[in-house]
Design a protein around this motif. Structure first.
Motif, PDB file in Angstrom:
ATOM      1  N   VAL A 241      -8.090 101.740   1.092  1.00 34.31           N
ATOM      2  CA  VAL A 241      -7.811 102.611  -0.050  1.00 34.31           C
ATOM      3  C   VAL A 241      -6.932 101.877  -1.062  1.00 34.31           C
ATOM      4  O   VAL A 241      -7.182 101.911  -2.268  1.00 34.31           O
ATOM      5  CB  VAL A 241      -7.138 103.928   0.416  1.00 34.31           C
ATOM      6  CG1 VAL A 241      -6.582 104.715  -0.761  1.00 34.31           C
ATOM      7  CG2 VAL A 241      -8.122 104.777   1.213  1.00 34.31           C
ATOM      8  N   LEU A 242      -5.923 101.176  -0.572  1.00 34.94           N
ATOM      9  CA  LEU A 242      -5.030 100.432  -1.464  1.00 34.94           C
ATOM     10  C   LEU A 242      -5.755  99.267  -2.143  1.00 34.94           C
ATOM     11  O   LEU A 242      -5.501  98.975  -3.318  1.00 34.94           O
ATOM     12  CB  LEU A 242      -3.804  99.948  -0.705  1.00 34.94           C
ATOM     13  CG  LEU A 242      -2.843 101.055  -0.263  1.00 34.94           C
ATOM     14  CD1 LEU A 242      -1.754 100.485   0.638  1.00 34.94           C
ATOM     15  CD2 LEU A 242      -2.242 101.767  -1.468  1.00 34.94           C
ATOM     16  N   TYR A 243      -6.661  98.588  -1.436  1.00 32.89           N
ATOM     17  CA  TYR A 243      -7.466  97.537  -2.062  1.00 32.89           C
ATOM     18  C   TYR A 243      -8.272  98.102  -3.228  1.00 32.89           C
ATOM     19  O   TYR A 243      -8.351  97.497  -4.304  1.00 32.89           O
ATOM     20  CB  TYR A 243      -8.419  96.887  -1.064  1.00 32.89           C
ATOM     21  CG  TYR A 243      -7.819  95.859  -0.150  1.00 32.89           C
ATOM     22  CD1 TYR A 243      -6.720  95.096  -0.525  1.00 32.89           C
ATOM     23  CD2 TYR A 243      -8.360  95.629   1.106  1.00 32.89           C
ATOM     24  CE1 TYR A 243      -6.177  94.142   0.318  1.00 32.89           C
ATOM     25  CE2 TYR A 243      -7.828  94.669   1.966  1.00 32.89           C
ATOM     26  CZ  TYR A 243      -6.739  93.934   1.563  1.00 32.89           C
ATOM     27  OH  TYR A 243      -6.195  92.986   2.398  1.00 32.89           O
ATOM     28  N   ASP A 244      -8.874  99.260  -3.004  1.00 28.35           N
ATOM     29  CA  ASP A 244      -9.638  99.905  -4.070  1.00 28.35           C
ATOM     30  C   ASP A 244      -8.739 100.244  -5.259  1.00 28.35           C
ATOM     31  O   ASP A 244      -9.112 100.047  -6.418  1.00 28.35           O
ATOM     32  CB  ASP A 244     -10.335 101.169  -3.561  1.00 28.35           C
ATOM     33  CG  ASP A 244     -11.479 100.872  -2.608  1.00 28.35           C
ATOM     34  OD1 ASP A 244     -11.939  99.705  -2.581  1.00 28.35           O
ATOM     35  OD2 ASP A 244     -11.908 101.806  -1.891  1.00 28.35           O
ATOM     36  N   GLU A 245      -7.549 100.744  -4.967  1.00 27.57           N
ATOM     37  CA  GLU A 245      -6.606 101.112  -6.021  1.00 27.57           C
ATOM     38  C   GLU A 245      -6.152  99.867  -6.794  1.00 27.57           C
ATOM     39  O   GLU A 245      -6.053  99.891  -8.028  1.00 27.57           O
ATOM     40  CB  GLU A 245      -5.399 101.839  -5.420  1.00 27.57           C
ATOM     41  CG  GLU A 245      -4.366 102.288  -6.429  1.00 27.57           C
ATOM     42  CD  GLU A 245      -4.866 103.366  -7.391  1.00 27.57           C
ATOM     43  OE1 GLU A 245      -4.144 103.650  -8.355  1.00 27.57           O
ATOM     44  OE2 GLU A 245      -5.969 103.915  -7.194  1.00 27.57           O
ATOM     45  N   ILE A 246      -5.895  98.781  -6.096  1.00 28.31           N
ATOM     46  CA  ILE A 246      -5.507  97.527  -6.754  1.00 28.31           C
ATOM     47  C   ILE A 246      -6.637  97.059  -7.671  1.00 28.31           C
ATOM     48  O   ILE A 246      -6.393  96.634  -8.809  1.00 28.31           O
ATOM     49  CB  ILE A 246      -5.137  96.451  -5.719  1.00 28.31           C
ATOM     50  CG1 ILE A 246      -3.817  96.793  -5.046  1.00 28.31           C
ATOM     51  CG2 ILE A 246      -5.077  95.065  -6.368  1.00 28.31           C
ATOM     52  CD1 ILE A 246      -3.498  95.927  -3.833  1.00 28.31           C
ATOM     53  N   GLY A 247      -7.853  97.121  -7.194  1.00 28.55           N
ATOM     54  CA  GLY A 247      -9.000  96.736  -8.020  1.00 28.55           C
ATOM     55  C   GLY A 247      -9.093  97.599  -9.269  1.00 28.55           C
ATOM     56  O   GLY A 247      -9.319  97.092 -10.380  1.00 28.55           O
ATOM     57  N   ARG A 248      -8.925  98.899  -9.102  1.00 28.09           N
ATOM     58  CA  ARG A 248      -8.977  99.825 -10.236  1.00 28.09           C
ATOM     59  C   ARG A 248      -7.877  99.505 -11.233  1.00 28.09           C
ATOM     60  O   ARG A 248      -8.110  99.451 -12.452  1.00 28.09           O
ATOM     61  CB  ARG A 248      -8.848 101.264  -9.729  1.00 28.09           C
ATOM     62  CG  ARG A 248      -9.076 102.328 -10.789  1.00 28.09           C
ATOM     63  CD  ARG A 248      -8.816 103.723 -10.248  1.00 28.09           C
ATOM     64  NE  ARG A 248      -7.417 103.965  -9.977  1.00 28.09           N
ATOM     65  CZ  ARG A 248      -6.490 104.225 -10.914  1.00 28.09           C
ATOM     66  NH1 ARG A 248      -6.825 104.245 -12.180  1.00 28.09           N
ATOM     67  NH2 ARG A 248      -5.235 104.461 -10.581  1.00 28.09           N
ATOM     68  N   LEU A 249      -6.662  99.260 -10.749  1.00 25.30           N
ATOM     69  CA  LEU A 249      -5.538  98.953 -11.630  1.00 25.30           C
ATOM     70  C   LEU A 249      -5.723  97.610 -12.329  1.00 25.30           C
ATOM     71  O   LEU A 249      -5.326  97.442 -13.494  1.00 25.30           O
ATOM     72  CB  LEU A 249      -4.228  98.977 -10.843  1.00 25.30           C
ATOM     73  CG  LEU A 249      -3.784 100.356 -10.359  1.00 25.30           C
ATOM     74  CD1 LEU A 249      -2.575 100.234  -9.434  1.00 25.30           C
ATOM     75  CD2 LEU A 249      -3.494 101.284 -11.532  1.00 25.30           C
ATOM     76  N   ASN A 250      -6.335  96.636 -11.659  1.00 30.38           N
ATOM     77  CA  ASN A 250      -6.610  95.346 -12.297  1.00 30.38           C
ATOM     78  C   ASN A 250      -7.599  95.495 -13.443  1.00 30.38           C
ATOM     79  O   ASN A 250      -7.474  94.822 -14.473  1.00 30.38           O
ATOM     80  CB  ASN A 250      -7.118  94.330 -11.279  1.00 30.38           C
ATOM     81  CG  ASN A 250      -5.997  93.686 -10.491  1.00 30.38           C
ATOM     82  OD1 ASN A 250      -4.870  93.574 -10.979  1.00 30.38           O
ATOM     83  ND2 ASN A 250      -6.293  93.266  -9.276  1.00 30.38           N
ATOM     84  N   ILE A 251      -8.577  96.358 -13.272  1.00 35.30           N
ATOM     85  CA  ILE A 251      -9.542  96.614 -14.354  1.00 35.30           C
ATOM     86  C   ILE A 251      -8.823  97.235 -15.552  1.00 35.30           C
ATOM     87  O   ILE A 251      -9.023  96.838 -16.707  1.00 35.30           O
ATOM     88  CB  ILE A 251     -10.699  97.510 -13.863  1.00 35.30           C
ATOM     89  CG1 ILE A 251     -11.571  96.725 -12.877  1.00 35.30           C
ATOM     90  CG2 ILE A 251     -11.520  98.027 -15.030  1.00 35.30           C
ATOM     91  CD1 ILE A 251     -12.600  97.572 -12.161  1.00 35.30           C
ATOM     92  N   ILE A 252      -7.947  98.208 -15.299  1.00 35.31           N
ATOM     93  CA  ILE A 252      -7.175  98.839 -16.360  1.00 35.31           C
ATOM     94  C   ILE A 252      -6.284  97.793 -17.043  1.00 35.31           C
ATOM     95  O   ILE A 252      -6.180  97.744 -18.275  1.00 35.31           O
ATOM     96  CB  ILE A 252      -6.315 100.007 -15.816  1.00 35.31           C
ATOM     97  CG1 ILE A 252      -7.236 101.149 -15.376  1.00 35.31           C
ATOM     98  CG2 ILE A 252      -5.302 100.487 -16.850  1.00 35.31           C
ATOM     99  CD1 ILE A 252      -6.520 102.266 -14.639  1.00 35.31           C
TER     100      ILE A 252
END
Length: 105
Positions: A89-100
């Protein structure tokens, strides 16, 4: 005869009983001897018997055979599974935040 250690074949021959009858009597004997749970465990494990024996031997060599030890191992396994799920879940969140972050640049 079961208590004396006679085998099922010997009992079937000596008493002129069918295989099904001897097995039925043996199961009754095990129940009376409070060993029926062991037989049920054997049938439940079926193909995983070898793995279960290896697990038992490993736990025994590590000195982890008390009820408390087994409960702690099971609890730790659940916690580990939850931690792994949280990591994804945190990996997904990190990916999402990197895109932002890239969009903001």
């Amino acid at each position: 005869m079961f208590k004396e250690g006679n085998g099922n074949v010997d009992i079937a021959i000596a008493l002129n009983l069918s295989t099904a009858k001897v097995i039925s009597l043996y199961h009754d004997y095990l129940k009376l001897s409070n060993l029926d749970k062991l037989i049920n465990l054997y049938y439940d494990l079926d193909k995983d018997l070898k793995l279960s024996i290896e697990l038992y031997e490993r736990m025994k060599s590590e000195g982890l055979l008390t009820t408390k030890d087994i409960v702690n191992i099971a609890r730790a396994q659940v916690q580990l599974r939850d931690l792994i799920r949280n990591i994804y879940v945190l990996y997904d969140e990190i990916g999402r935040l990197n895109i932002i972050k890239m969009d903001l640049r």
